[in-house]
Scaffold this active site. Structure first.
Site, PDB file in Angstrom:
ATOM      1  N   HIS A  42      44.575 -47.411  42.864  1.00  0.00           N
ATOM      2  CA  HIS A  42      44.576 -46.306  42.055  1.00  0.00           C
ATOM      3  C   HIS A  42      45.110 -46.484  41.269  1.00  0.00           C
ATOM      4  O   HIS A  42      46.748 -46.256  41.431  1.00  0.00           O
ATOM      5  CB  HIS A  42      45.597 -45.556  43.010  1.00  0.00           C
ATOM      6  CG  HIS A  42      44.574 -45.146  44.454  1.00  0.00           C
ATOM      7  ND1 HIS A  42      46.062 -45.385  45.902  1.00  0.00           N
ATOM      8  CD2 HIS A  42      44.003 -45.320  45.456  1.00  0.00           C
ATOM      9  CE1 HIS A  42      45.894 -44.317  47.035  1.00  0.00           C
ATOM     10  NE2 HIS A  42      43.767 -45.225  46.399  1.00  0.00           N
TER      11      HIS A  42
HETATM   12  C1  LIG Z   1      37.463 -49.161  47.590  1.00  0.00           C
HETATM   13  C2  LIG Z   1      38.832 -47.876  47.033  1.00  0.00           C
HETATM   14  C3  LIG Z   1      38.423 -46.951  48.141  1.00  0.00           C
HETATM   15  C4  LIG Z   1      39.279 -45.429  47.393  1.00  0.00           C
HETATM   16  N1  LIG Z   1      39.795 -44.519  48.611  1.00  0.00           N
HETATM   17  C5  LIG Z   1      40.587 -43.406  48.122  1.00  0.00           C
HETATM   18  C6  LIG Z   1      40.811 -42.284  48.908  1.00  0.00           C
HETATM   19  O1  LIG Z   1      40.367 -42.560  50.360  1.00  0.00           O
HETATM   20  N2  LIG Z   1      40.647 -41.503  48.068  1.00  0.00           N
HETATM   21  C7  LIG Z   1      41.232 -41.138  47.024  1.00  0.00           C
HETATM   22  O2  LIG Z   1      41.856 -40.306  46.768  1.00  0.00           O
HETATM   23  N3  LIG Z   1      41.186 -42.259  45.936  1.00  0.00           N
HETATM   24  C8  LIG Z   1      40.673 -43.424  46.719  1.00  0.00           C
HETATM   25  N4  LIG Z   1      40.201 -44.584  45.605  1.00  0.00           N
HETATM   26  C9  LIG Z   1      40.690 -43.798  44.683  1.00  0.00           C
HETATM   27  C10 LIG Z   1      39.628 -43.224  43.610  1.00  0.00           C
HETATM   28  O3  LIG Z   1      38.031 -43.129  44.129  1.00  0.00           O
HETATM   29  C11 LIG Z   1      39.911 -43.049  41.946  1.00  0.00           C
HETATM   30  O4  LIG Z   1      41.212 -43.247  41.775  1.00  0.00           O
HETATM   31  C12 LIG Z   1      38.842 -42.095  41.168  1.00  0.00           C
HETATM   32  O5  LIG Z   1      37.628 -42.573  41.312  1.00  0.00           O
HETATM   33  C13 LIG Z   1      39.345 -42.039  39.333  1.00  0.00           C
HETATM   34  O6  LIG Z   1      38.436 -41.809  39.381  1.00  0.00           O
HETATM   35  P1  LIG Z   1      38.251 -41.655  37.649  1.00  0.00           P
HETATM   36  O7  LIG Z   1      37.740 -40.455  37.543  1.00  0.00           O
HETATM   37  O8  LIG Z   1      39.600 -41.676  37.166  1.00  0.00           O
HETATM   38  O9  LIG Z   1      37.072 -42.914  37.354  1.00  0.00           O
HETATM   39  P2  LIG Z   1      36.295 -43.688  38.081  1.00  0.00           P
HETATM   40  O10 LIG Z   1      36.298 -42.506  39.302  1.00  0.00           O
HETATM   41  O11 LIG Z   1      36.731 -44.641  38.226  1.00  0.00           O
HETATM   42  O12 LIG Z   1      34.884 -42.938  37.050  1.00  0.00           O
HETATM   43  C14 LIG Z   1      35.170 -43.647  35.482  1.00  0.00           C
HETATM   44  C15 LIG Z   1      33.603 -43.741  34.602  1.00  0.00           C
HETATM   45  O13 LIG Z   1      33.515 -43.941  33.862  1.00  0.00           O
HETATM   46  C16 LIG Z   1      32.615 -44.949  33.393  1.00  0.00           C
HETATM   47  N5  LIG Z   1      32.372 -45.693  32.424  1.00  0.00           N
HETATM   48  C17 LIG Z   1      33.417 -46.913  31.866  1.00  0.00           C
HETATM   49  N6  LIG Z   1      33.525 -46.324  30.298  1.00  0.00           N
HETATM   50  C18 LIG Z   1      32.147 -46.455  29.841  1.00  0.00           C
HETATM   51  C19 LIG Z   1      31.108 -46.087  28.793  1.00  0.00           C
HETATM   52  N7  LIG Z   1      32.315 -46.704  27.628  1.00  0.00           N
HETATM   53  N8  LIG Z   1      30.654 -45.219  28.537  1.00  0.00           N
HETATM   54  C20 LIG Z   1      30.243 -44.540  29.910  1.00  0.00           C
HETATM   55  N9  LIG Z   1      30.709 -44.442  31.412  1.00  0.00           N
HETATM   56  C21 LIG Z   1      32.077 -45.396  31.386  1.00  0.00           C
HETATM   57  C22 LIG Z   1      32.787 -46.048  34.753  1.00  0.00           C
HETATM   58  O14 LIG Z   1      31.901 -46.173  35.020  1.00  0.00           O
HETATM   59  C23 LIG Z   1      33.081 -45.325  36.244  1.00  0.00           C
HETATM   60  O15 LIG Z   1      31.704 -44.598  36.060  1.00  0.00           O
HETATM   61  C24 LIG Z   1      39.807 -45.752  46.337  1.00  0.00           C
HETATM   62  C25 LIG Z   1      39.799 -46.200  45.363  1.00  0.00           C
HETATM   63  C26 LIG Z   1      38.759 -47.548  45.964  1.00  0.00           C
HETATM   64  C27 LIG Z   1      38.487 -48.932  45.249  1.00  0.00           C
END
Ligand SMILES: Cc1cc2nc3c(=O)[nH]c(=O)nc-3n(C[C@H](O)[C@H](O)[C@H](O)COP(=O)(O)OP(=O)(O)OC[C@H]3O[C@@H](n4cnc5c(N)ncnc54)[C@H](O)[C@@H]3O)c2cc1C
Ligand code: SF4
Length: 480
Positions: free
Chosen positions: A414
């Site tokens: 996270h």
């Molecule tokens: C194994 C695992 C289990 C988890 N389990 C849980 C759970 O049960 N419950 C929970 O609440 N959370 C869980 N989490 C955490 C949760 O999934 C994340 O906190 C959340 O998805 C983060 O959201 P975000 O929008 O910050 O980033 P992300 O969901 O990571 O999305 C970011 C996106 O941006 C894209 N990106 C990056 N750089 C660029 C660029 N330059 N140009 C275009 N695109 C780009 C990436 O490819 C990615 O697809 C878990 C995480 C992991 C790894």
């Protein structure tokens, strides 16, 4: 930009299609905005999900899930990549932001816009969209039953987790791509909604820079599959590339650096897990891996949540070697597993080294104390459940009470906080409306804006914040 050949015109350009980006894109498109979503990774089709951990990690995770922090101890930091981002590979656990955390945000960061009153309708909306409901004991399986028996014997507070799943069959491989598409990750929920509402979704699109002129967003420069560069002209840019990549993108765009906070304040909720050998058959891979929690010590920053996996995953994680490892694996059907997550006070940082993230994070004494106490209590939990043996993730002969930081085997699921929200431009990167301080039209909607550890899994917080941002930009209240 040397080789720009075409330009795309839109109202809103969303960078990243994970928890934050997909939600903001769908709500804005359905609200009538012209939206383009640029996602660096591919579209993943569940028909190709084999449920084999090693194979699926190579396909669904960034760098095969092998990202690491530098520091003591080094921490494995897996991230998803593609439509759905990390929600594609997460465990599906859904917690709202605890009320005490929202109060702290008001008090310490002046985030009046993010009160419980404002966010409650956003949480309701996300939970409705993702079919969030508590796991049933039947679906939770025998691994959860072990933890439940221990918690009941000790009188510790516990319960079944709420998850975003519909038609789950308990196949136990949520972290390796749900083969039945039961898990309602944003790649199969919000992204199709955005598309249906007219949004243009472009995969294989690596955003290189956010463009700003005279203090106003102009759009982004993106490298498309095949290497061609394009401009996307937009008066609103929503950066949602995740906690590790958003600060890198802002840095190389020359944005967000005024307070000196960009890339800092990295929290991880570091986590570990312990195994137990039980008398009964557990078959941990049958049932929902993360289905049960014990929150008796949540006020101390210690949370226990279920974790499980098929034999190939367990073989990689068992803290044993040689003949002891072989013997325990031969007894796989009797192995139980449970996780420990710490609401951290430690803070790390991320910066770019040759275009790739260099992440530093050292565990401070207070968090080490939480791990020592948490591991001792995990041992107690399994003991109370009738375990024959408990295998803590520590080197042979090291007891939890005397564990050093370098003895711990940690993972960070996270990452949060590297573009943190703070009402004061001198203390944060974005304000309470998630707008970049000092720039019109550039917003951030991902884990990077979350200013503190939550103590609970963050996807709902990130999605609720993205929902609130979308309705703020649409200039109307969020319907619940
Ligand atoms: C194994 C695992 C289990 C988890 N389990 C849980 C759970 O049960 N419950 C929970 O609440 N959370 C869980 N989490 C955490 C949760 O999934 C994340 O906190 C959340 O998805 C983060 O959201 P975000 O929008 O910050 O980033 P992300 O969901 O990571 O999305 C970011 C996106 O941006 C894209 N990106 C990056 N750089 C660029 C660029 N330059 N140009 C275009 N695109 C780009 C990436 O490819 C990615 O697809 C878990 C995480 C992991 C790894
Ligand atoms: S346990 Fe449920 S949500 Fe997880 S992979 Fe299996 S079917 Fe999908």
């Amino acid at each position: 930009m040397s080789s720009a050949r075409a330009t795309i015109e839109t109202d809103v350009c969303v960078v990243g299609a994970g928890a934050g980006g997909a939600v903001a894109a769908a709500e804005l498109a359905e609200g009538g905005a012209k939206v383009v979503v640029l996602e660096q990774g591919p579209h993943h089709d569940a028909d190709g999900f084999s449920a084999r951990p090693v194979e699926m990690m190579a396909r669904l995770y960034r760098d095969g899930g092998q990202g690491m922090t530098l520091g003591s101890p080094p921490i494995l930091l897996p991230l998803g990549r593609g439509l759905g981002g990390t929600t594609l590979v997460n465990s599906g656990t859904c917690f709202r932001t605890p009320a005490a955390v929202l109060e702290r945000w008001q008090r310490e960061y002046g985030l009046r816009e993010l009160s419980a009153d404002v966010l409650d309708p956003c949480f309701e909306r996300v939970e409705g969209a993702l079919s969030v409901a508590a796991v049933t004991p039947e679906l939770a399986g025998a691994n959860a039953a072990v933890a439940r028996r221990g918690a009941e014997a000790l009188g510790w507070s516990h319960g079944y987790l709420r998850r975003n799943a519909r038609g789950c069959v308990g196949s136990g491989v949520c972290a390796f791509g749900c083969p039945t598409s039961a898990k309602q990750h944003t790649g199969i929920t919000y992204i199709p909604r955005a598309k249906d509402a007219g949004a243009k979704i472009i995969t294989g699109a690596d955003v290189r820079r956010v463009l700003v002129r005279n203090g106003r967003a102009r759009g982004v420069e993106v490298r498309l599959q095949g290497g061609r560069h394009t401009l996307v002209n937009a008066s609103e840019v929503i950066v949602a590339a995740g906690t590790i990549h958003t600060p890198l993108l802002l840095q190389r765009s020359g944005l967000g650096g005024d307070s000196g906070q960009l890339g800092h304040n990295l929290a991880l909720h570091p986590a570990t897990a312990a195994f137990a050998r039980m008398e009964e058959v557990v078959d941990m891979a049958r049932g929902v891996p993360q289905s049960f929690y014990v929150d008796e010590f949540a006020d101390e920053g210690i949370m226990f949540e279920g974790v499980a996996g098929p034999p190939s995953y367990v073989a990689m994680s068992l803290p044993l070697t040689g003949a002891r490892h072989a013997e325990a694996m031969a007894d796989y059907r009797h192995l139980a597993l449970f996780g420990l997550m710490v609401s951290d006070s430690s803070r790390g940082s991320v910066r770019s080294l040759a275009g790739r993230p260099l992440i530093h994070y050292d565990l401070v004494e207070a968090d080490l104390a939480r791990f020592r106490a948490g591991l001792a209590r995990l041992r107690e939990l399994f003991g109370a459940a009738g375990a024959r043996e408990v295998h803590l993730p520590l080197p042979h002969g090291v007891v939890p009470e005397r564990a050093r930081a370098r003895d711990l085997k940690l993972m960070g699921f996270h990452p949060l906080g590297t573009a943190r929200a703070d009402a004061r431009a001198t203390h944060g990167v974005v304000d309470g409306d998630l707008r970049l301080h000092g720039v019109q039209g550039v917003h951030v909607a991902d884990g990077s804006v979350v200013p503190s550890s939550l103590g609970v899994n963050p996807q709902m917080t990130i999605m609720a914040l993205a929902t609130r941002l979308a309705y703020h930009l649409l200039d109307r209240p969020c319907p619940s």
